[in-house]
Motif scaffolding. Sequence first.
Motif: not given
Length: 305
Positions: A37-43, A142-147
């Motif tokens: 299973e995968t998700i798409t992360y918007q990097s 926000n860095q932690h939220l992104e992780i």
Amino acid sequence: MKKLIMPFLLMLVLLLSACGGETTEKSSEKKEANKSETITYQSENGDVEVPANPERVIVLSSFAGNVMALDVNIVGVDSWSKMNPRFEKLKDVEEVTDENLEKIIELDPDLIIGLSTIKNVDKLKEIAPTVTFTYGKLDYLNQHLEIGKLLNKEKEAQEWIDSFKADSKAAGEEIKAKIGEDATVSVIENFDKELYVFGDNWARGTEILYQEMKLNMPEKVKQMALEQGYYAISPEVLSEYAGDYVIFSKNAEGDTSFQQTETYKNIPAVKNNQVFEANAKEFYFNDPLTLEYQLEFFKKSFLGQ
């Protein structure tokens, strides 16, 4: 009667075995499905397909504490995180660099995380989905939220952020009430033979003191370190940058001889016993585990709690 019972028991055993085998097979299939299973992360570099539930993460820089705080397994980590005495969970984790490609392959990661400055990104992407972040592009929360988003744990990350902000604000109010609204606080660190002062976003507890607690930064520090994040100074001019209170992120193996000079001893914060020393290795980062420790350090130092 015995002749009737024996075939029945044999059939029951065979039936149970078949059910057990079917359950085991379904369990294995479920594990494989979860793994795929995968998700798409918007990097910051575009969309990346990453595991929905990563189980073997390699962190090549800075973010080990964020990953651990979200209870995700790390199999490889950078040397700076590895040397942090507070990161006990990393004790048996392999130390790796962006150039240890063979070792990284052996560790069989399902996700690789690092700063945008790491080398061999294209080669790393061939091993596992690789996501990088530019240091300072996002603020520390926000860095932690992104992780959290990357690890499919955004909710948990946001809950921690909300709780931490509330705790920091409450502690800041208590500290201000004790030291006074106008009192200044500076953060310094020795590294090799250099001495640094820090702005409000370069870890070492600066985010807590200045952003969350709203404590005052000395004017000289504001002028020289606020924009860049840090500023190198000589020990001879430390008195110009020292606040009423000083947080000293101390590298014990570095040059600390300046602490024996009369110039240092005559700084008001030193004379008033208002210099609080922390182990630099425990203070380098601004991940949740480090931030929680820094907050407790400040409460103990300023309030005696």
